[in-house]
Design a protein around this motif. Structure first.
Motif, short mmCIF file in Angstrom:
data_model
loop_
_atom_site.label_atom_id
_atom_site.label_comp_id
_atom_site.label_asym_id
_atom_site.label_seq_id
_atom_site.Cartn_x
_atom_site.Cartn_y
_atom_site.Cartn_z
N ARG A 4 0.85 -1.19 0.00
CA ARG A 4 0.00 0.00 0.00
C ARG A 4 0.89 1.24 0.00
O ARG A 4 1.70 1.44 0.90
N LEU A 5 0.71 2.07 -1.02
CA LEU A 5 1.45 3.32 -1.12
C LEU A 5 0.48 4.46 -0.83
O LEU A 5 -0.52 4.63 -1.54
N LYS A 6 0.78 5.22 0.21
CA LYS A 6 -0.05 6.36 0.59
C LYS A 6 0.74 7.63 0.30
O LYS A 6 1.79 7.87 0.88
N ILE A 7 0.22 8.43 -0.61
CA ILE A 7 0.92 9.64 -1.08
C ILE A 7 0.18 10.87 -0.59
O ILE A 7 -1.00 11.05 -0.91
N ARG A 8 0.86 11.71 0.16
CA ARG A 8 0.27 12.99 0.55
C ARG A 8 0.42 13.96 -0.61
O ARG A 8 1.53 14.18 -1.12
N LEU A 9 -0.69 14.54 -1.02
CA LEU A 9 -0.71 15.43 -2.18
C LEU A 9 -0.56 16.88 -1.74
O LEU A 9 -0.84 17.23 -0.59
N GLU A 10 -0.12 17.72 -2.66
CA GLU A 10 0.12 19.11 -2.31
C GLU A 10 -1.14 19.76 -1.75
O GLU A 10 -2.26 19.51 -2.20
N GLY A 77 7.08 2.62 -10.82
CA GLY A 77 6.17 3.66 -11.27
C GLY A 77 6.13 4.83 -10.32
O GLY A 77 6.94 5.76 -10.38
N LEU A 78 5.21 4.80 -9.38
CA LEU A 78 4.93 5.96 -8.54
C LEU A 78 6.06 6.31 -7.57
O LEU A 78 6.24 7.49 -7.25
N MET A 79 6.82 5.32 -7.12
CA MET A 79 7.92 5.62 -6.20
C MET A 79 9.00 6.46 -6.87
O MET A 79 9.78 7.14 -6.19
N LEU A 80 9.05 6.44 -8.19
CA LEU A 80 10.07 7.18 -8.93
C LEU A 80 9.59 8.55 -9.40
O LEU A 80 10.36 9.30 -10.00
N GLU A 96 3.96 15.22 -2.00
CA GLU A 96 4.72 15.83 -0.91
C GLU A 96 5.39 14.80 -0.01
O GLU A 96 6.42 15.06 0.58
N GLU A 97 4.76 13.62 0.12
CA GLU A 97 5.32 12.58 0.98
C GLU A 97 4.75 11.24 0.56
O GLU A 97 3.59 11.15 0.18
#
Length: 254
Positions: A4-10, A77-80, A96-97
């Motif tokens: 699970r990749l949780k990405i904090r968006l701007e 993909g998304l980690m890069l 952002e994170e």
């Protein structure tokens, strides 16, 4: 492996959970043609994604449940990347994170065999949720539909462990009771239509044997990764579990 990749968006991005299908489209553009074709196979729904609002911030949450998807969507993909392009809205949304959480499927599966499962589970529907039965949308938490969905999701996770058994399904349905709910109807908008759906929370009580209780507990924990119901790859059906969800009064009166 469940990833699970949780990405904090701007913070400045103007978002809503209704944009889940747009984020799915942006994700598809990043993938190889081979991986994109794999994701469109109806038997291989081993990923989910949704937009989630928490603590005053928007997050993009992507879960994969197969190694080739973990590698292609997350690691390569998304980690890069540092942003995602939503072309329809002419938006470039910065990351952002990132927080990557991983869990071996075998570790999750141990919930079926080890310890005693709680007989109460609080279930929060974070994004609009619906089911489709005999060609019609069902936009309330039908117990049978929930279990069918969860069994199908686990079959996609691990094709060697198909738990879609009619007798087990009947036992689960009989043993499960909705004892509290706080739900509201809504709609999830797609490009050319909208899907009647619901959001909110409910509390389940599991009866029957402890074996059946552990099985139910396991399936709903699967749902935390896979989502539940229809169109989970477009942003629908994201759930969160709170164990021991019933209060003391519920325990005395049920």
């Amino acid at each position: 492996m469940l990833s699970r990749l949780k990405i904090r968006l701007e913070k400045e991005a103007n978002l809503s959970y209704q944009m889940g299908s747009l984020f799915q489209g942006a994700l598809m553009e990043l993938l190889s043609e081979e991986l994109g074709e794999l994701l469109h196979r109806p038997e291989r729904h081993a990923y989910a994604q949704h937009l989630e609002y928490s603590d005053g911030r928007w997050y993009w949450v992507i879960t994969t449940m197969a190694e080739e998807l973990r590698r292609g969507i997350i690691l390569e993909g998304l980690m890069l990347r540092s942003s995602i392009s939503i072309k329809k809205n002419e938006m470039e949304i910065k990351f952002e994170e990132k927080q990557l959480m991983e869990l071996p499927l075998e570790q999750l599966s141990r919930r079926m065999y080890e310890g005693d499962a709680s007989r109460y589970l609080q279930l929060s529907f974070l994004t609009p949720t619906a089911f489709k039965i005999n060609g019609s949308y069902v936009f309330h938490p039908d117990v049978r539909a929930m279990y069918i969905s969860l069994m199908n999701r686990y079959a996609a996770m691990d094709p060697t462990q198909d738990m879609r058994d009619e007798d087990a399904l009947e036992e689960l349905v009989k043993a499960t009771q909705i004892v509290r709910y706080n739900l509201k109807s809504t709609r999830f908008f797609l490009e050319s239509t909208s899907v009647p759906s619901f959001v909110g929370s409910l509390t389940l009580r599991f009866g029957g044997t402890q074996t059946m209780c552990r099985f139910a507990d396991f399936l709903f924990h699967v749902g935390e990764y896979s989502g539940i119901g229809i169109k989970t790859s477009m942003g629908m059906g994201a759930i969160r579990l709170i164990e021991n969800g019933a209060d003391r009064n519920d325990r005395h009166t049920n």
